[in-house]
Design a protein around this motif. Structure first.
Motif, short mmCIF file in Angstrom:
data_model
loop_
_atom_site.label_atom_id
_atom_site.label_comp_id
_atom_site.label_asym_id
_atom_site.label_seq_id
_atom_site.Cartn_x
_atom_site.Cartn_y
_atom_site.Cartn_z
N VAL A 14 0.86 -1.19 0.00
CA VAL A 14 0.00 0.00 0.00
C VAL A 14 0.89 1.24 0.00
CG1 VAL A 14 -1.72 1.30 1.32
CG2 VAL A 14 -1.86 -1.19 1.22
N LEU A 15 0.58 2.18 -0.90
CA LEU A 15 1.34 3.44 -0.92
C LEU A 15 0.43 4.60 -0.57
CD1 LEU A 15 2.53 1.60 -3.54
CD2 LEU A 15 4.11 3.51 -3.56
N PHE A 16 1.01 5.60 0.10
CA PHE A 16 0.32 6.85 0.38
C PHE A 16 1.11 7.98 -0.24
CE2 PHE A 16 -1.36 4.13 3.61
CZ PHE A 16 -2.66 4.56 3.79
N THR A 17 0.41 8.94 -0.83
CA THR A 17 1.09 10.12 -1.33
C THR A 17 0.26 11.37 -1.07
OG1 THR A 17 2.05 11.21 -3.24
CG2 THR A 17 0.18 9.78 -3.68
N ALA A 18 0.97 12.45 -0.78
CA ALA A 18 0.28 13.72 -0.56
C ALA A 18 -0.12 14.35 -1.89
CB ALA A 18 1.20 14.67 0.22
N ASP A 19 0.52 13.89 -3.00
CA ASP A 19 0.22 14.49 -4.31
C ASP A 19 -0.73 13.59 -5.11
OD1 ASP A 19 1.86 12.53 -5.58
OD2 ASP A 19 3.64 13.72 -5.12
N ASP A 20 -0.80 13.82 -6.44
CA ASP A 20 -1.80 13.07 -7.21
C ASP A 20 -1.29 11.70 -7.68
OD1 ASP A 20 -0.15 13.56 -9.36
OD2 ASP A 20 -1.47 15.00 -10.34
N GLY A 21 -0.05 11.36 -7.35
CA GLY A 21 0.46 10.00 -7.59
C GLY A 21 0.84 9.71 -9.04
N ARG A 77 7.69 20.79 -23.08
CA ARG A 77 6.79 19.79 -22.50
C ARG A 77 5.87 20.44 -21.47
NH1 ARG A 77 8.66 17.08 -25.92
NH2 ARG A 77 9.44 14.95 -25.87
N ALA A 78 4.57 20.30 -21.65
CA ALA A 78 3.61 20.72 -20.62
C ALA A 78 3.65 19.67 -19.50
CB ALA A 78 2.22 20.80 -21.22
N ALA A 79 3.11 20.04 -18.33
CA ALA A 79 3.19 19.12 -17.18
C ALA A 79 2.60 17.75 -17.51
CB ALA A 79 2.49 19.74 -15.98
N GLY A 80 1.43 17.75 -18.18
CA GLY A 80 0.76 16.49 -18.48
C GLY A 80 1.60 15.58 -19.37
N GLU A 81 2.44 16.19 -20.21
CA GLU A 81 3.27 15.40 -21.13
C GLU A 81 4.45 14.72 -20.43
OE1 GLU A 81 3.20 17.53 -25.37
OE2 GLU A 81 3.69 18.89 -23.74
N LEU A 82 4.71 15.13 -19.18
CA LEU A 82 5.81 14.52 -18.43
C LEU A 82 5.35 13.26 -17.67
CD1 LEU A 82 7.54 17.71 -16.97
CD2 LEU A 82 8.17 16.40 -18.99
N VAL A 83 4.03 13.05 -17.64
CA VAL A 83 3.51 11.89 -16.90
C VAL A 83 3.79 10.61 -17.69
CG1 VAL A 83 1.39 10.75 -16.08
CG2 VAL A 83 1.69 13.23 -15.78
N THR A 84 4.38 9.63 -17.01
CA THR A 84 4.68 8.37 -17.70
C THR A 84 3.65 7.29 -17.36
OG1 THR A 84 6.19 7.83 -15.91
CG2 THR A 84 7.17 8.75 -17.90
N GLU A 85 2.98 7.39 -16.22
CA GLU A 85 1.97 6.38 -15.86
C GLU A 85 1.04 6.96 -14.79
OE1 GLU A 85 3.87 2.66 -14.93
OE2 GLU A 85 2.07 1.48 -15.37
N THR A 86 -0.24 6.65 -14.91
CA THR A 86 -1.19 7.14 -13.90
C THR A 86 -1.19 6.19 -12.70
OG1 THR A 86 -3.02 5.85 -14.76
CG2 THR A 86 -2.70 8.05 -15.73
N ASN A 112 9.73 21.77 -7.54
CA ASN A 112 10.27 20.54 -6.95
C ASN A 112 9.42 19.32 -7.26
OD1 ASN A 112 12.05 19.02 -5.25
ND2 ASN A 112 10.47 19.07 -3.68
N ASP A 113 8.26 19.52 -7.87
CA ASP A 113 7.47 18.36 -8.29
C ASP A 113 6.59 18.76 -9.48
OD1 ASP A 113 5.20 19.64 -7.25
OD2 ASP A 113 5.38 18.62 -5.33
N LEU A 114 5.83 17.80 -9.96
CA LEU A 114 5.07 18.02 -11.19
C LEU A 114 4.02 19.14 -11.03
CD1 LEU A 114 4.95 16.82 -14.02
CD2 LEU A 114 3.19 15.25 -13.21
#
Ligand code: FAD
Length: 389
Positions: A35-42, A58-67, A132-134
């Motif tokens: 089980v993982l917990f994250t304060a962000d959208d993961g 690259r827009a932020a969404g284009e940096l996402v590799t997996e949901t 510092n993050d997405l």
């Protein structure tokens, strides 16, 4: 008969360390609940890509590799997104989280580090941003829309990478830095100045040996007042003055913390069945805020969590700085080591070798084409000077 199920391995954090660990565990074991917990959208993304994303447009969404949903399915894990963990009861092995209590069999802290905030004066001090993050990057892109001038507070590695990236995107950049030359903790003066000159050719202005004192609104931009009295007008202020390991949760639970959460060679904290990895951890008094130490630690931690205690062997971990105006490859000497830089200017770039009091090679910086010599010098770390020169 009521057989109680074993509580899961719980990981706090879904950055490179948290997701990397989930992958490493699943490569070894398909069944143990995770089980993982994250304060962000993961969403999974490459954090190093944040300081080159403007150049790559690259827009932020284009940096996402997996949901997180795809990760849950692929790895057979449970991810609680936007769900901060508030406290750890290490005796009862229970976490208090935004979605209630969570039991664990083993707990891994992979909480990363948070940007340091300078105590700035002025009516716009709260409008200074960090990346510092997405989510920060998304905000940064939005704020950058139609803007022409950005000031960066901090002339360290991350500040210089963002300066190069913004300059590549046609933005006029001011960098404000406390030290006499950029990346002074990692580079000898001659290399730091070479980097500055190359970035100056791309339109970066340097304000060194000083810091920002206040930020005020002026028109639809900002006026920075520096400690040396100079004023810089700008459209956006980016702070890159360093990160602080997230230690609060561990400290409140009674773990030993210093600059990071203290761990031993098997990544154990001082609390039973609680481990730490990545930017939040401190080993032998050192923080190791890069991907390579996480890569080195993941197999040992996954083995340890599954019942085969293993000590991490950290190899030499050179750093490639993402400043294409002046490509840099470096192996930093240990911070407390006495020695001198031996500098050689060649047609292919600058070769700087760090030689200690015993005349042994302890670190290096290679610029431009000399980066191709990286392995040669890595193989010679710890060797006497007369054998390497
Ligand atoms: C701009 C930039 C460029 C970089 N470039 C490079 C590079 O070129 N090469 C390199 O090796 N390294 C680079 N680094 C460093 C590298 O990216 C980091 O070392 C690494 O990503 C850290 O991963 P992490 O998993 O430890 O932390 P993070 O990725 O920060 O993840 C922390 C996670 O913990 C979660 N979290 C924290 N507290 C809680 C809580 N209480 N409850 C629930 N969740 C919590 C957060 O939401 C997040 O999911 C760069 C860093 C930056 C900022």
């Amino acid at each position: 008969m009521n057989i109680e199920q074993q509580p899961p391995i719980v990981i706090i954090g879904t950055g490179y360390a948290g997701y990397g660990l989930a992958e490493a565990l699943r490569q070894r074991d398909q069944q143990t609940p995770i089980v993982l917990f994250t304060a962000d959208d993961g969403h999974n993304y490459s954090k190093p890509g944040l300081s080159t994303a403007l150049t790559r447009d690259r827009a932020a969404g284009e940096l996402v590799t997996e949901t997180p949903l795809a990760l849950e399915e692929r790895l057979n894990i449970r991810i609680h997104t936007r769900c901060p963990v508030y406290s750890i009861d290490a005796k009862s092995k229970i976490l208090s989280t935004a979605s209630g209590e969570q039991r664990y069999s083993k707990l891994v802290l992979a909480q990363g580090a948070a940007p340091i905030r300078l105590p700035l004066q002025g009516d716009a001090a709260n409008e200074v941003i960090s990346v510092n993050d997405l989510q920060d990057y998304r905000h940064f892109r939005e704020r950058l829309q139609g803007r022409k001038r950005v000031s960066i507070i901090g002339n360290g590695l991350i500040g210089c990478e963002f300066a190069n990236d913004l300059a590549n995107a046609g933005i006029e950049v001011d960098v404000i830095g406390l030290s006499a030359w950029s990346m002074d903790r990692l580079l000898p003066q001659v290399v730091g100045e070479q980097l500055q000159n190359r970035l100056a050719d791309k339109g970066v202005h340097w304000h060194l040996n000083t810091s920002a004192a206040s930020v005020d609104c002026i028109g639809d931009g900002y006026r920075l007042t520096l400690q040396n009295g100079e004023q810089v007008d700008t459209d956006l202020v980016l702070s890159a003055v360093g990160l602080r390991a997230r230690t609060e949760l561990a400290a409140a639970a009674g773990a030993e913390v210093g600059r990071g959460i203290k761990i031993n060679g098997g990544l154990r904290t001082s609390l039973p069945d609680v481990f730490a990895i990545g930017d939040c951890a401190e080993i032998n008094g050192q923080l190791l805020p890069y991907l390579a130490p996480i890569n080195a630690a993941l197999p040992a931690l996954a083995d340890g969590l599954l019942g085969w205690p293993t000590m991490v062997q950290y190899p030499l971990m050179p750093v490639m700085v993402k400043t294409p105006a002046c490509p840099l490859t470096l192996q930093a000497p240990a911070a407390d080591l006495e020695g001198d830089w031996h500098i050689e200017q060649t047609d292919g770039g600058i070769r700087a070798l760090y030689i200690d009091a015993q005349q042994q090679l302890q670190g290096f910086v290679l610029t431009d084409d000399l980066g191709s010599e990286r392995q040669y010098w890595l193989d010679r770390i710890g060797c006497p000077l007369e054998q390497v020169a």
